[in-house]
Design an enzyme around this catalytic site. Structure first.
Site, PDB file in Angstrom:
ATOM      1  N   ASP A 245       0.925  -1.188  -0.223  1.00  0.00           N
ATOM      2  CA  ASP A 245      -0.045   0.116  -0.249  1.00  0.00           C
ATOM      3  C   ASP A 245       0.860   1.298  -0.030  1.00  0.00           C
ATOM      4  O   ASP A 245       2.024   1.202   0.887  1.00  0.00           O
ATOM      5  CB  ASP A 245      -1.069   0.031   1.254  1.00  0.00           C
ATOM      6  CG  ASP A 245      -1.872   1.118   1.104  1.00  0.00           C
ATOM      7  OD1 ASP A 245      -2.764   1.125   0.625  1.00  0.00           O
ATOM      8  OD2 ASP A 245      -1.453   2.166   1.893  1.00  0.00           O
ATOM      9  N   ASN A 253      -2.408  12.991  -5.027  1.00  0.00           N
ATOM     10  CA  ASN A 253      -3.421  13.199  -5.876  1.00  0.00           C
ATOM     11  C   ASN A 253      -4.052  14.491  -5.615  1.00  0.00           C
ATOM     12  O   ASN A 253      -4.404  15.365  -6.581  1.00  0.00           O
ATOM     13  CB  ASN A 253      -4.501  12.221  -5.805  1.00  0.00           C
ATOM     14  CG  ASN A 253      -4.271  10.919  -6.459  1.00  0.00           C
ATOM     15  OD1 ASN A 253      -3.691  11.189  -7.628  1.00  0.00           O
ATOM     16  ND2 ASN A 253      -4.968   9.946  -6.253  1.00  0.00           N
ATOM     17  N   HIS A 258      -4.240  14.207 -10.370  1.00  0.00           N
ATOM     18  CA  HIS A 258      -4.519  12.756 -10.830  1.00  0.00           C
ATOM     19  C   HIS A 258      -3.510  12.352 -11.802  1.00  0.00           C
ATOM     20  O   HIS A 258      -3.215  11.297 -11.833  1.00  0.00           O
ATOM     21  CB  HIS A 258      -6.034  12.385 -11.100  1.00  0.00           C
ATOM     22  CG  HIS A 258      -6.963  12.470  -9.893  1.00  0.00           C
ATOM     23  ND1 HIS A 258      -6.986  11.392  -8.945  1.00  0.00           N
ATOM     24  CD2 HIS A 258      -7.830  13.476  -9.656  1.00  0.00           C
ATOM     25  CE1 HIS A 258      -8.376  11.895  -8.222  1.00  0.00           C
ATOM     26  NE2 HIS A 258      -8.435  13.077  -8.528  1.00  0.00           N
ATOM     27  N   ASP A 262      -1.273   9.042 -11.288  1.00  0.00           N
ATOM     28  CA  ASP A 262      -1.153   7.912 -12.264  1.00  0.00           C
ATOM     29  C   ASP A 262       0.151   7.545 -12.650  1.00  0.00           C
ATOM     30  O   ASP A 262       0.350   6.461 -12.797  1.00  0.00           O
ATOM     31  CB  ASP A 262      -2.128   8.330 -13.468  1.00  0.00           C
ATOM     32  CG  ASP A 262      -3.579   8.383 -13.289  1.00  0.00           C
ATOM     33  OD1 ASP A 262      -4.079   7.849 -12.325  1.00  0.00           O
ATOM     34  OD2 ASP A 262      -4.358   8.815 -14.176  1.00  0.00           O
ATOM     35  N   ASP A 288      -4.394   2.477  -4.728  1.00  0.00           N
ATOM     36  CA  ASP A 288      -3.115   2.412  -4.528  1.00  0.00           C
ATOM     37  C   ASP A 288      -2.561   1.211  -3.942  1.00  0.00           C
ATOM     38  O   ASP A 288      -1.379   1.127  -3.281  1.00  0.00           O
ATOM     39  CB  ASP A 288      -2.449   3.637  -3.741  1.00  0.00           C
ATOM     40  CG  ASP A 288      -2.968   3.603  -2.152  1.00  0.00           C
ATOM     41  OD1 ASP A 288      -3.975   2.664  -2.275  1.00  0.00           O
ATOM     42  OD2 ASP A 288      -2.828   4.420  -1.389  1.00  0.00           O
TER      43      ASP A 288
END
Length: 300
Positions: A245, A253, A258, A262, A288
């Site tokens: 994680d 973000n 975003h 990405d 994530d």
């Protein structure tokens, strides 16, 4: 006019009945049957036969109509054969294709389909005669089905084009026998399903992979885990699962956008690929979260 129309439409020939007055003033009915053959680019040969059908023509309107219908039927068939988007062929026992329409030639040799045309001196259907070995005939199952059942329906397989590329096809074929049971030839149709196969493969891949990182997704992880556990129970060995994680991913973000998030996920996925063994699995579970599936490890 019929000759020029046949050249324009790519027909193999034409048949027509016309009247001609002789030197003695008598009007005769003549039937002209012309077959066209391609000798090269924009170079054609024409072989024709003219038959005096006056006697049969005078027997009545029924016979005349039958003759016209037969000529029209033959011309329609040849137009369908030549212009069909589906490949159509005839092959002799042994697998050599002797007749193939332009669609089949285009499938097998898209760079120069006319190079397959036979150089024989037979003017009849010369533009359709080819030099080609049937790609499916090397398949023992295909030959066995034709010889035992007389037909093959909807068989999907891959052919190799002359340029080395693969062509996926759906083929139907049947054996044609003489009255005494002797095998004369095979005839069949071939449909190019390469695009359909590719679309199916894309859909299957999208259903089991994450499109952003191109890693297998949660669905494929479940299948691979079940398979690894079954092998472990049957053959021994251990299976390890590691959950990863990313900390503060939401903050990235929210602050950088975003797009930056990405790009980070793609970079993490690429690093994970480089550090695990080829037979281990890396999966994106969503958001994530990533998972590693390590099979065959001895765990402490």
């Amino acid at each position: 006019d019929r000759y020029l129309e046949a050249l324009r439409t790519g027909a193999a020939g034409y048949t027509q009945v016309f009247r001609m007055q002789g030197d003695d003033g008598e009007v005769r009915r003549l039937c002209e049957d012309v077959r066209l053959g391609r000798l090269g680019i924009d170079v054609w040969s024409a072989v024709g036969v003219i038959t005096d059908v006056t006697a049969s023509w005078d027997q009545g309107a029924v016979q005349r109509q039958m003759l016209l219908d037969l000529a029209a039927s033959r011309e329609q068939f040849m137009r369908l054969f030549v212009n069909s988007p589906v490949g159509i062929y005839r092959a002799v026992p042994g697998g050599r294709v002797i007749l193939a329409n332009p669609s089949l030639r285009q499938m097998l040799r898209p760079d120069d389909p006319d190079d397959m045309i036979d150089d024989g001196d037979d003017g009849m259907n010369q533009a359709l005669r080819v030099r080609l070995e049937h790609p499916s005939y090397a398949d023992e199952a295909f030959r066995a089905a034709l010889e035992s059942e007389g037909a093959v329906q909807g068989r999907e397989t891959d052919w190799r084009r002359t340029d080395g590329s693969l062509l996926s096809v759906r083929e139907s074929a049947r054996a044609v026998f003489a009255n005494d049971g002797t095998l004369l030839y095979y005839e069949g149709t071939v449909e190019d399903i390469t695009a359909r196969r590719a679309a199916e493969a894309r859909l299957q891949w999208q259903a089991s992979h994450d499109t952003l990182t191109r890693l297998p997704n949660r669905r494929l992880f479940t299948d691979r885990l079940d398979s690894a556990l079954e092998r472990s129970r049957a053959c021994g060995g251990e299976v390890a699962v590691a959950f990863i994680d990313l900390d503060r991913f939401k903050q990235i973000n929210d602050t950088l956008g975003h797009g930056a998030g990405d790009r980070l996920l793609v970079a993490i996925a690429e690093r994970l690929r480089r550090v695990v063994r080829a037979d281990d699995g890396i999966f994106r579970m969503g958001g994530d979260e990533f998972t590693l599936l390590l099979a065959g490890h001895e765990l402490a």
